[in-house]
Design a protein around this motif. Structure first.
Motif, short mmCIF file in Angstrom:
data_model
loop_
_atom_site.label_atom_id
_atom_site.label_comp_id
_atom_site.label_asym_id
_atom_site.label_seq_id
_atom_site.Cartn_x
_atom_site.Cartn_y
_atom_site.Cartn_z
N TYR A 1 0.84 -1.20 0.00
CA TYR A 1 0.00 0.00 0.00
C TYR A 1 0.88 1.25 0.00
CZ TYR A 1 -2.68 3.84 1.93
OH TYR A 1 -3.23 5.07 2.14
N ARG A 2 1.89 1.22 0.89
CA ARG A 2 2.76 2.40 1.01
C ARG A 2 3.51 2.67 -0.29
NH1 ARG A 2 4.71 1.69 7.07
NH2 ARG A 2 5.08 -0.36 6.24
N LEU A 3 3.91 1.56 -0.92
CA LEU A 3 4.65 1.67 -2.17
C LEU A 3 3.78 2.33 -3.25
CD1 LEU A 3 7.01 -1.17 -3.21
CD2 LEU A 3 5.62 -0.10 -4.94
N LEU A 4 2.56 1.86 -3.37
CA LEU A 4 1.64 2.42 -4.36
C LEU A 4 1.29 3.87 -4.03
CD1 LEU A 4 -0.70 -0.68 -4.84
CD2 LEU A 4 0.97 0.22 -6.47
N LYS A 5 1.15 4.13 -2.73
CA LYS A 5 0.84 5.50 -2.29
C LYS A 5 1.95 6.46 -2.73
CE LYS A 5 0.35 8.09 1.93
NZ LYS A 5 0.67 7.97 3.34
N GLN A 6 3.21 6.00 -2.54
CA GLN A 6 4.35 6.83 -2.91
C GLN A 6 4.35 7.10 -4.41
OE1 GLN A 6 6.53 8.29 -0.96
NE2 GLN A 6 8.16 8.90 -2.38
N ALA B 1 9.72 7.77 4.63
CA ALA B 1 8.75 6.92 3.92
C ALA B 1 9.48 5.80 3.18
CB ALA B 1 7.93 7.77 2.94
N MET B 2 10.60 6.14 2.53
CA MET B 2 11.34 5.14 1.77
C MET B 2 12.01 4.12 2.70
SD MET B 2 10.81 5.51 -1.37
CE MET B 2 12.00 4.35 -1.99
N ARG B 3 12.48 4.60 3.84
CA ARG B 3 13.10 3.67 4.80
C ARG B 3 12.07 2.64 5.26
NH1 ARG B 3 15.62 5.90 10.37
NH2 ARG B 3 13.43 6.44 10.65
N ILE C 1 9.48 1.60 3.64
CA ILE C 1 9.21 0.66 2.55
C ILE C 1 10.37 -0.34 2.40
CG2 ILE C 1 8.99 0.49 0.03
CD1 ILE C 1 7.39 3.17 0.17
N TYR C 2 11.61 0.17 2.43
CA TYR C 2 12.77 -0.73 2.29
C TYR C 2 12.83 -1.75 3.43
CZ TYR C 2 15.46 1.09 -1.74
OH TYR C 2 15.90 1.41 -3.00
N TYR C 3 12.64 -1.27 4.67
CA TYR C 3 12.81 -2.16 5.82
C TYR C 3 11.68 -3.20 5.90
CZ TYR C 3 16.55 0.84 7.71
OH TYR C 3 17.70 1.53 7.91
N ASN C 4 10.54 -2.89 5.28
CA ASN C 4 9.42 -3.82 5.36
C ASN C 4 9.21 -4.63 4.09
OD1 ASN C 4 8.24 -3.31 8.06
ND2 ASN C 4 8.21 -1.22 7.27
N HIS C 5 10.14 -4.48 3.14
CA HIS C 5 9.99 -5.18 1.87
C HIS C 5 10.68 -6.54 1.97
CE1 HIS C 5 10.30 -6.11 -2.39
NE2 HIS C 5 9.39 -5.18 -2.61
N ALA C 6 9.89 -7.60 2.05
CA ALA C 6 10.44 -8.94 2.33
C ALA C 6 11.47 -9.34 1.27
CB ALA C 6 9.30 -9.96 2.39
N GLY C 7 11.17 -9.08 0.00
CA GLY C 7 12.07 -9.48 -1.08
C GLY C 7 13.42 -8.80 -0.96
N LEU C 8 13.39 -7.53 -0.67
CA LEU C 8 14.63 -6.76 -0.56
C LEU C 8 15.45 -7.21 0.66
CD1 LEU C 8 15.35 -3.35 -1.64
CD2 LEU C 8 15.61 -3.56 0.80
N GLN C 9 14.77 -7.36 1.79
CA GLN C 9 15.48 -7.78 2.99
C GLN C 9 16.07 -9.18 2.83
OE1 GLN C 9 16.19 -5.91 5.67
NE2 GLN C 9 15.28 -4.21 4.56
N ASP C 10 15.33 -10.04 2.14
CA ASP C 10 15.81 -11.40 1.92
C ASP C 10 17.12 -11.40 1.12
OD1 ASP C 10 15.54 -14.25 2.00
OD2 ASP C 10 15.05 -14.15 -0.13
N ARG C 11 17.22 -10.50 0.15
CA ARG C 11 18.44 -10.42 -0.64
C ARG C 11 19.61 -9.82 0.15
NH1 ARG C 11 18.52 -9.86 -6.16
NH2 ARG C 11 20.78 -9.89 -5.92
N CYS C 12 19.30 -8.94 1.10
CA CYS C 12 20.37 -8.14 1.72
C CYS C 12 20.88 -8.68 3.06
CB CYS C 12 19.89 -6.71 1.91
SG CYS C 12 19.49 -5.91 0.34
N ILE C 13 20.00 -9.30 3.84
CA ILE C 13 20.42 -9.75 5.18
C ILE C 13 21.33 -10.98 5.04
CG2 ILE C 13 19.59 -10.75 7.36
CD1 ILE C 13 17.19 -8.88 7.15
#
Lengths: 172, 519
Positions: free
Chosen positions: A2-7, B340-342, B344-356
Motif C-alpha cells: 500500500y505504502r509503495l503504491l501510495k508513494q 517513507a522510503m526507509r 518501505i525498504y525495511y518492510n519489503h520482504a524481497g529486498l530484505q531477503d536479498r540483503c540480510i
C-alpha cells in the motif's frame, strides 16, 4: 505494498521533454544512411565504456536513467554487451591501460555503429591531457561521431549528444 | 598531545588536523609501525618519492592513524639499494600500496626473509617498461613506450568442479573499469581476485607539472563522486603549508557542501541497491530525489556536483537568506521522503531477503584489513574523522556517527539511511550558525619543501592529501589517497561463500572508487 503504491501515486510522472539535436556537437558528418537512422531513431541500444574518467561523467549517465528523462520512452536502452549495441558512449581520457579494451569493444560492436564521446576529457583530454599514462581524447583511439563537452555534461546535454548522433528530433 | 613512539622524535605538521612527522632509519621505522599496529592504530596511506636530486636517494612515507591524529613516518631508501621493510605483514592494506610504489618509483618492500611479498605489478599494465618508473624526476611525463602484453598471473584455485569467470575491464553496466576473476563451484564463490589500475592516468605525475594553486582543480577530479572531499583535503593541505586560515563562513560552507555530497551519493546508492534487488521502484524514487538535490546545487552553487567550489583559502560560492531558506526546506522535505522510503525498504520482504547476511564483512576482518569509512562503520567500527579527531567546523556540531554490527549488505543500507538523516540535520545546523566572513583569504607564501596534510571524511570514507611544495609555488609531490585502497581488498573477503548473482549487489553496497585508487 500500500505504502509503495501510495508513494508512486503521490509523486506522479516527473518526466520532462527531451532536448532537440544540436548539429554543432558533431565531430564528423553523418555516416549512416536514412534507412539505418530511421531504425536507430526508434530503438537505439547503447553500450557505455568508461575509458579512464574520474567517474563524474558516469554520475550524469546514471542521472540520465532517472525518471526525469524517460529514456526507454524515447526508445533508448543501455545494453550489457557491445555486441548488442548500436552506439558506444565513451567517457574519460583514454587511459593507456584501457586503450586495448576500448579498441576491442569498438571492434566487437556490429556495423553500422556510432560513437559519442562524453565530457571535456573525452573531447580533448581535459585536465589529464596526454601523457605516459593517458592517450587523451577518445578520437585519438577510435572514430568519434559526436563529442559532448562539459565537466561533466548534464544529463540533458548527454541526451542531446545521443539524439544528435542519430539525427533524431523527438521534442515532446 | 603529541603521540609517543619508541625512538622517534615527532615534529608537528601545521594545519587543520592534528598531525606529526618524523624521519627514521629502517629498523626504527619498522619498529614504530609495529608499535602502532599493536596499539590498535592503522595505516592510512603509503607512498614513495624520488629524492635523488637532494642526494638522499628515495623516500617511503607511511602515514599512520593513532589516537591523537596522523603520524607521517619517513624512511630514506638508498639509491643503490632501493629496498625497505615490508609493512603488509603488519597492515594487509599496505600490500597494494607497496606494489604501486614499486611501479611508480622503483622501491621494493622486502620481508625479513629477504623476499618480495608480492612481486606482481599493480598499476603497471604494460604501458611502460618494467625498468622505467614514472614518478622518478628523470622520467618524461610525455614519454610513451610500445605497449607490452600484460600477462598478469591470477591465483589459480584448483579442485573438482572449480572454474573461473573473468569479468571486465569493461563491465555490463555503467560502472568504472576493473577486472574481477571469480573462482566458483556451481554458483558459489570460492574466491574473488581483483585486478585494478585500468584507469591509471598519471595523476601524481601531472601534479608535479602544476602550480600548488592549479593542483586544486586536478584534486577535484581524482574521484568525481568525492570531488568536494578531495577539494577540501587538498585545500587543507595547502593552507597548512601557507599558514592560511579560512574564515568561519568559508569552513561552514565547506561542511555544507560536503554534507550535500554525502546525501547525494547515499541517495544514489540506496536507489541502485533497490534496483539490484529488482525493486526498480526504489531506483526511480531515490534518483528523483537525487536529481532534485543536484538541481538545487546547480541553482545555488553553480555546479551539480559542486566541483571547484572549494578552493585553497576558502570557497567560491555563498548562500544568501533566500538560498538558506530553500536548503532548509529541501532538508525537511527530504527527511520526510527518506522516512517513507526507509519504511518501505525495511518492510519489503524481497529486498530484505536479498540483503540480510549477504556479503558479510565481519568486524574482525574489517579491523584486520584496516577497512575505513562507511564499510567500517557497517562492520562495527564507529570511526569518522568528522567526530574524531574532528576538524573545523565539525568540532562545533558533534556529528553523530552511525554504525552497525552485522557487516552485511543490509547493514550498509542502514548506515546509509542513518548518515543521510544526520547529514540533513547537520545541513540545517550549519545554515543556522553560518557566521559572517570573507569567502576566500589570500594564501601567503609556500616555502620550498614545506609539507601539509589534509584529512576529510567523505561519504565513502577518509580522503587524505599529502602535499609538498616545490620551488616557486610549484608542486614537488602530491599523494592523494582514496579510502578505496583499504576497502577493495575487503570486498574480496565479503563475497566468499556468496552466490555469483549476489556479487553486483555486494559490490554496490561498498561502491568503491576505481579512479581514486588507480590514480
Amino acid at each position: 505494498m500500500y505504502r509503495l503504491l501510495k508513494q508512486i501515486a503521490k509523486v506522479g510522472i516527473v518526466t520532462e521533454a527531451a532536448p532537440a539535436p544540436d548539429a554543432s556537437l558533431r565531430a564528423i558528418a553523418q555516416r549512416l544512411d536514412d534507412v539505418v537512422l530511421k531504425h536507430f531513431g526508434r530503438a537505439l541500444a547503447i553500450r557505455h565504456v568508461d575509458a579512464g574518467s574520474c567517474n563524474g561523467c558516469e554520475l550524469e549517465i546514471h542521472a540520465l536513467n532517472s525518471p526525469y528523462y524517460n529514456l526507454e520512452g524515447l526508445g533508448i536502452k543501455f545494453v550489457a554487451s557491445p555486441r548488442h549495441a548500436d552506439l558506444l558512449l565513451v567517457t574519460g581520457p583514454v587511459a593507456r591501460n584501457m586503450e586495448e579494451a576500448l579498441r576491442r569493444t569498438y571492434d566487437a560492436t556490429p556495423e553500422p555503429k556510432l560513437v559519442v564521446a562524453i565530457g571535456d576529457c573525452g573531447c580533448d583530454g581535459g585536465v589529464f591531457g596526454e601523457s605516459y599514462a593517458s592517450r587523451g581524447r577518445v578520437a585519438n583511439v577510435i572514430p568519434v561521431d559526436v563529442a559532448v563537452p562539459g565537466c561533466p555534461p548534464s544529463p540533458a546535454a548527454i541526451l542531446q549528444g545521443i539524439l544528435t548522433a542519430v539525427d533524431a528530433c523527438r521534442a515532446g | 598531545m603529541t603521540p609517543t613512539l619508541p625512538n622517534i622524535v615527532l615534529a608537528p605538521v601545521s594545519g587543520a588536523v592534528p598531525a606529526w612527522r618524523a624521519e627514521a632509519d629502517a629498523a626504527h621505522w619498522r619498529a614504530a609501525c609495529e608499535h602502532v599496529a599493536q596499539a590498535g592504530g592503522r595505516l592510512a596511506a603509503l607512498w614513495a618519492s624520488d629524492e635523488r636530486a637532494r642526494g638522499t636517494g628515495y623516500r617511503v612515507c607511511a602515514l599512520l592513524v593513532v589516537h591523537e591524529g596522523l603520524v607521517c613516518l619517513e624512511l630514506r631508501v638508498p639509491q643503490d639499494a632501493p629496498v625497505y621493510p615490508d609493512l603488509a605483514a603488519l597492515f594487509p592494506a599496505a600490500g597494494r600500496m607497496q606494489r604501486a610504489a614499486f611501479d611508480l618509483v622503483g622501491v621494493r618492500a622486502l620481508r625479513p626473509e629477504g623476499d618480495v611479498p608480492d612481486p606482481r605489478p599493480w598499476l603497471r599494465h604494460g604501458a611502460w617498461p618494467e625498468d622505467a618508473f614514472p614518478l622518478r624526476r628523470d622520467f618524461e611525463a610525455a614519454g610513451t613506450f610500445p605497449t607490452e602484453l600484460d600477462r598478469y598471473r591470477f591465483v589459480k584455485v584448483e579442485g573438482e568442479g572449480v572454474h573461473e569467470i573473468p569479468v571486465g575491464p569493461v563491465h555490463a553496466g555503467t560502472i568504472e573499469p576493473g577486472h574481477f576473476r571469480f573462482s566458483i563451484v556451481g554458483e558459489k564463490l570460492l574466491r574473488l581476485e581483483e585486478r585494478l589500475g585500468y584507469k591509471h592516468k598519471g595523476i601524481e605525475k601531472r601534479f608535479t607539472a602544476l602550480s600548488l594553486e592549479d593542483g586544486a582543480r586536478l584534486a577535484g577530479r581524482i574521484s568525481g563522486d568525492s570531488t568536494v572531499a578531495y577539494a577540501w583535503a587538498y585545500a587543507m593541505a595547502l593552507e597548512g603549508i601557507t599558514g592560511a586560515q579560512p574564515s568561519a563562513r568559508a569552513l561552514g560552507l565547506r561542511a555544507l557542501l560536503l554534507e550535500r555530497e554525502r546525501v547525494a551519493n547515499h541517495l544514489g546508492d540506496l536507489g541502485y541497491l533497490g534496483n539490484d534487488c529488482a525493486l526498480a521502484f526504489g531506483f526511480a524514487q531515490f534518483w528523483r530525489m537525487k536529481e532534485d538535490l543536484l538541481r538545487a546545487n546547480q541553482a545555488l552553487f553553480g555546479h551539480r556536483y559542486l566541483m571547484d567550489r572549494i578552493v585553497p583559502g576558502g570557497v567560491r560560492c555563498d548562500v544568501d537568506a533566500a538560498g538558506a531558506k530553500r536548503l532548509v526546506g529541501e532538508a525537511l522535505r527530504l527527511k520526510d521522503e527518506l522516512r517513507a522510503m526507509r519504511s518501505i525498504y525495511y518492510n519489503h520482504a524481497g529486498l530484505q531477503d536479498r540483503c540480510i547476511t549477504t556479503g558479510r564483512l565481519t568486524p574482525r576482518n574489517a579491523a584486520r584489513l584496516g577497512v575505513v569509512g562507511l564499510a567500517a562503520r557497517a562492520s562495527g567500527h564507529a570511526m569518522d574523522a568528522r567526530a574524531h579527531p574532528g576538524f573545523a567546523p565539525y568540532d562545533r556540531f558533534s556529528p553523530k556517527v552511525a554504525s552497525h554490527r552485522n557487516g552485511d549488505v543490509a547493514a550498509r543500507i542502514v548506515v546509509r539511511f542513518e548518515e543521510a538523516f544526520e547529514s540533513l540535520r547537520l545541513q540545517r545546523v550549519i545554515l543556522e550558525q553560518l557566521a559572517d566572513g570573507p569567502r576566500q583569504v589570500p594564501l601567503g607564501a609556500a616555502p620550498e619543501g614545506a609539507f601539509g596534510l589534509g584529512w576529510v571524511e567523505g561519504w565513502r570514507g577518509e580522503v587524505i592529501v599529502a602535499l609538498e611544495a616545490g620551488a616557486d609555488g610549484r608542486t614537488r609531490r602530491c599523494h592523494p589517497h582514496d579510502p578505496s585502497w583499504q576497502n577493495w581488498p575487503a570486498l574480496e573477503h565479503a563475497v566468499i561463500g556468496n552466490i555469483v548473482p549476489d556479487f553486483p549487489l555486494i559490490n554496490k553496497s561498498f561502491n568503491l572508487s576505481y579512479s581514486g585508487q588507480d590514480l
